[in-house]
Design an enzyme around this catalytic site. Structure first.
Site, PDB file in Angstrom:
ATOM      1  N   HIS A 140       0.828  -1.210   0.000  1.00 17.41           N
ATOM      2  CA  HIS A 140       0.000   0.000   0.000  1.00 17.41           C
ATOM      3  C   HIS A 140       0.860   1.257   0.000  1.00 17.41           C
ATOM      4  CE1 HIS A 140      -3.130   2.709   2.109  1.00 17.41           C
ATOM      5  NE2 HIS A 140      -3.268   2.756   0.802  1.00 17.41           N
ATOM      6  N   GLU A 152       3.065   0.306   3.134  1.00 17.96           N
ATOM      7  CA  GLU A 152       2.556  -0.671   4.106  1.00 17.96           C
ATOM      8  C   GLU A 152       2.568  -2.041   3.433  1.00 17.96           C
ATOM      9  OE1 GLU A 152      -0.577   1.838   6.874  1.00 17.96           O
ATOM     10  OE2 GLU A 152      -1.339   0.968   5.035  1.00 17.96           O
TER      11      GLU A 152
HETATM   12  N1  CAA Z   1      -0.943  16.955  -5.659  1.00 16.36           N
HETATM   13  C1  CAA Z   1      -0.007  16.174  -6.240  1.00 16.36           C
HETATM   14  N2  CAA Z   1       1.306  16.306  -6.009  1.00 16.36           N
HETATM   15  C2  CAA Z   1       1.665  17.269  -5.149  1.00 16.36           C
HETATM   16  C3  CAA Z   1       0.745  18.106  -4.500  1.00 16.36           C
HETATM   17  C4  CAA Z   1      -0.599  17.939  -4.799  1.00 16.36           C
HETATM   18  N3  CAA Z   1      -1.539  18.676  -4.214  1.00 16.36           N
HETATM   19  N4  CAA Z   1       1.431  18.980  -3.712  1.00 16.36           N
HETATM   20  C5  CAA Z   1       2.728  18.689  -3.863  1.00 16.36           C
HETATM   21  N5  CAA Z   1       2.861  17.651  -4.719  1.00 16.36           N
HETATM   22  C6  CAA Z   1       4.096  17.073  -5.203  1.00 16.36           C
HETATM   23  C7  CAA Z   1       4.880  18.142  -5.961  1.00 16.36           C
HETATM   24  O1  CAA Z   1       4.475  18.219  -7.307  1.00 16.36           O
HETATM   25  C8  CAA Z   1       6.306  17.673  -5.806  1.00 16.36           C
HETATM   26  O2  CAA Z   1       6.539  16.667  -6.775  1.00 16.36           O
HETATM   27  P1  CAA Z   1       7.970  16.621  -7.506  1.00 16.36           P
HETATM   28  O3  CAA Z   1       8.934  16.151  -6.445  1.00 16.36           O
HETATM   29  O4  CAA Z   1       7.779  15.634  -8.600  1.00 16.36           O
HETATM   30  O5  CAA Z   1       8.282  17.969  -7.991  1.00 16.36           O
HETATM   31  C9  CAA Z   1       6.306  16.975  -4.453  1.00 16.36           C
HETATM   32  O6  CAA Z   1       4.931  16.723  -4.104  1.00 16.36           O
HETATM   33  C10 CAA Z   1       6.931  17.821  -3.396  1.00 16.36           C
HETATM   34  O7  CAA Z   1       6.268  19.076  -3.439  1.00 16.36           O
HETATM   35  P2  CAA Z   1       6.821  20.330  -2.680  1.00 16.36           P
HETATM   36  O8  CAA Z   1       8.277  20.463  -2.919  1.00 16.36           O
HETATM   37  O9  CAA Z   1       5.940  21.486  -3.002  1.00 16.36           O
HETATM   38  O10 CAA Z   1       6.758  19.835  -1.195  1.00 16.36           O
HETATM   39  P3  CAA Z   1       5.879  20.161   0.004  1.00 16.36           P
HETATM   40  O11 CAA Z   1       6.870  20.392   1.051  1.00 16.36           O
HETATM   41  O12 CAA Z   1       4.850  21.174  -0.255  1.00 16.36           O
HETATM   42  O13 CAA Z   1       5.167  18.733   0.267  1.00 16.36           O
HETATM   43  C11 CAA Z   1       3.592  17.021   0.151  1.00 16.36           C
HETATM   44  C12 CAA Z   1       4.078  18.309  -0.482  1.00 16.36           C
HETATM   45  C13 CAA Z   1       4.678  15.973  -0.004  1.00 16.36           C
HETATM   46  C14 CAA Z   1       2.358  16.587  -0.608  1.00 16.36           C
HETATM   47  C15 CAA Z   1       3.312  17.281   1.687  1.00 16.36           C
HETATM   48  O14 CAA Z   1       2.397  18.325   1.821  1.00 16.36           O
HETATM   49  C16 CAA Z   1       2.768  16.059   2.392  1.00 16.36           C
HETATM   50  O15 CAA Z   1       3.502  15.189   2.790  1.00 16.36           O
HETATM   51  N6  CAA Z   1       1.409  16.005   2.565  1.00 16.36           N
HETATM   52  C17 CAA Z   1       0.741  14.872   3.216  1.00 16.36           C
HETATM   53  C18 CAA Z   1       0.482  13.804   2.183  1.00 16.36           C
HETATM   54  C19 CAA Z   1      -0.243  12.629   2.739  1.00 16.36           C
HETATM   55  O16 CAA Z   1      -0.766  12.617   3.842  1.00 16.36           O
HETATM   56  N7  CAA Z   1      -0.312  11.558   1.944  1.00 16.36           N
HETATM   57  C20 CAA Z   1      -1.063  10.357   2.296  1.00 16.36           C
HETATM   58  C21 CAA Z   1      -2.439  10.446   1.729  1.00 16.36           C
HETATM   59  S1  CAA Z   1      -3.399   8.990   2.066  1.00 16.36           S
HETATM   60  C22 CAA Z   1      -2.992   7.916   0.842  1.00 16.36           C
HETATM   61  O17 CAA Z   1      -2.388   8.255  -0.113  1.00 16.36           O
HETATM   62  C23 CAA Z   1      -3.415   6.498   1.011  1.00 16.36           C
HETATM   63  C24 CAA Z   1      -4.599   6.103   0.277  1.00 16.36           C
HETATM   64  O18 CAA Z   1      -4.907   4.922   0.337  1.00 16.36           O
HETATM   65  C25 CAA Z   1      -5.415   7.033  -0.472  1.00 16.36           C
END
Ligand code: CAA
Length: 392
Positions: A140, A152
């Protein structure tokens, strides 16, 4: 098993990130989707990630080109007879998964591992769609899948230890951190995120101010607010996952009414340019919102439901205390792991806070039995020198 070539089924947001990750580590990848449009969209998404890496100076244009050439995509099964591992990343629909696993079982070589990226279905059940139950495993990933470092790993009832060992080793070779979690609805991270996202929607029903709710999460150190996260992941995906949580765990996962309204109105998030935040708008949080008493209550509601669910996972032995902490930090970018966070906050404070919120908002705040026992026995966390971490 030494995994040398990989197949991916489903090139959506998750699948594309997985394809890019594998190719960036030098693995030949075959991916398939149901029509040419979706195949092209996946290639475009992968190229976009590579372009960003080049822009950020992580790769040269030449290196990006080379890695892109490792990817073969189409609507047919070409290459799937050669792969050592397939990762299924199709929509969360059991009938679609049944068809996919049935097909993979037929076309993949004997011994190939079949992994599912499901966030909500039972791995044991998916394994029954094949004649190789012992070679089916849960892998996952987290969104954005090329960025988040957690995977996971979930065993079904018959998954062989060798298969688990192989995928754990493989995750390490992709620079990811595998954490083994017990098979249960939502596994680990989605249980905490699920209840947190529900709480955010309950708040939205009461308050109607997305910015304030997201700011309440930012104030406790989350990387983005839950409503922004929902727009990123897709509300249909979260709805599906949270419905499974409700079916398995009952009323503490009761769904906010807003959920079905958003689904009916097609407000699924960034992928359709329509979600909690307006179409495609790049949302900028205000410079600073003073943390007043009201905002503090919103922050505590979001934090306390997550910590409580983390303690339930510990009690149910979904993972060890240190792995729960590690997984939430790597998969959801929580600033601290929920178990050490609860110990730091004080188990009495958390217990009393949950009791107060339970009286105000209902059963979803019911303190976990383990928290109640420890808090009432004087195991209060760091301040008493003994708490949840003694169970690690
Ligand atoms: N959508 C898609 N990609 C995004 C994004 C968004 N809204 N925001 C940022 N990103 C991508 C960027 O495009 C960038 O990609 P590249 O490395 O290819 O350029 C990368 O994330 C890093 O972006 P930033 O440098 O702007 O970094 P940031 O410090 O703003 O971090 C983040 C962005 C990594 C998304 C951070 O905000 C974070 O960790 N958020 C929490 C994410 C989370 O909780 N994920 C789990 C979701 S649940 C799940 O996925 C499981 C499921 O079963 C659905």
């Amino acid at each position: 098993m030494d995994i040398k070539q990989v197949g991916i089924v489903g090139g959506g947001i998750m699948g594309a990130g997985i394809v890019q990750t594998l190719s960036s580590f030098g693995y030949p990848v075959y991916f398939k989707d149901v029509n040419d449009q979706l195949v092209d969209k996946c290639f475009m998404q992968v190229e976009k990630i590579y372009e960003s890496a080049v822009k950020k100076g992580k790769l040269t244009g030449e290196q990006a080109k080379e890695r892109l050439s490792l990817i073969k995509g189409g609507t047919d099964d070409k290459g799937f007879d050669q792969v050592d591992l397939v990762i299924e990343a199709v929509p969360e629909n059991l009938e679609i998964k049944r068809q996919v696993f049935h097909l993979l079982d037929r076309i993949c070589k004997q011994g190939a591992i079949l992994a599912t990226n499901t966030s909500s279905f039972s791995v044991s059940r998916i394994a029954t769609f094949t004649s190789r139950n012992s070679q089916v495993v849960g892998m996952h990933w987290f969104n954005p899948s090329h960025v988040m470092r957690l995977i996971e790993i979930v065993s079904g009832v018959e998954t062989s230890p060798e298969v688990v060992e192989s995928v754990i080793d493989f995750c390490g070779r992709l620079g990811k951190n595998p954490v083994q979690v017990k098979e249960c609805a939502g596994f680990l991270v989605n249980r905490l995120l699920g209840i947190y996202m529900n709480e955010a929607l309950f708040m939205l029903e009461e308050e109607g101010t997305p910015i304030l709710i997201d700011q309440a999460a930012i104030n406790i150190g989350m990387p983005m607010g839950p409503l922004m996260l929902g727009d990123m992941v897709g509300w249909d995906v979260i709805y599906h996952s949270n419905r499974t949580l409700y079916e398995e765990y009952g009323t503490r996962f009761a769904l906010p009414k807003l959920f079905s309204k958003m689904i009916e109105e097609g407000k699924l998030g960034q992928k359709v340019k329509n979600g909690i935040y307006p179409a495609g708008q790049e949302f900028v949080y205000p410079e600073h919102i003073e943390s007043d008493a009201h905002l503090q209550v919103l922050s505590n509601r979001l934090l306390f439901v997550m910590l409580n669910e983390g303690i339930r996972c510990l009690e149910e032995k979904v993972a060890s205390a240190s792995n729960i902490d590690r997984a939430l930090q790597l998969g959801a970018a929580m600033p601290k792991g929920p178990i050490s966070w609860a110990d730091e906050l004080g188990l009495d404070i958390l217990f009393q806070g949950l009791e107060r919120f339970k009286a105000m908002y209902g059963e979803r705040f019911w303190p976990s039995p383990l928290l109640r026992r420890l808090a009432q026995a004087g195991y209060l966390g760091n301040k008493s020198g003994k708490g949840l971490s003694i169970l690690a």
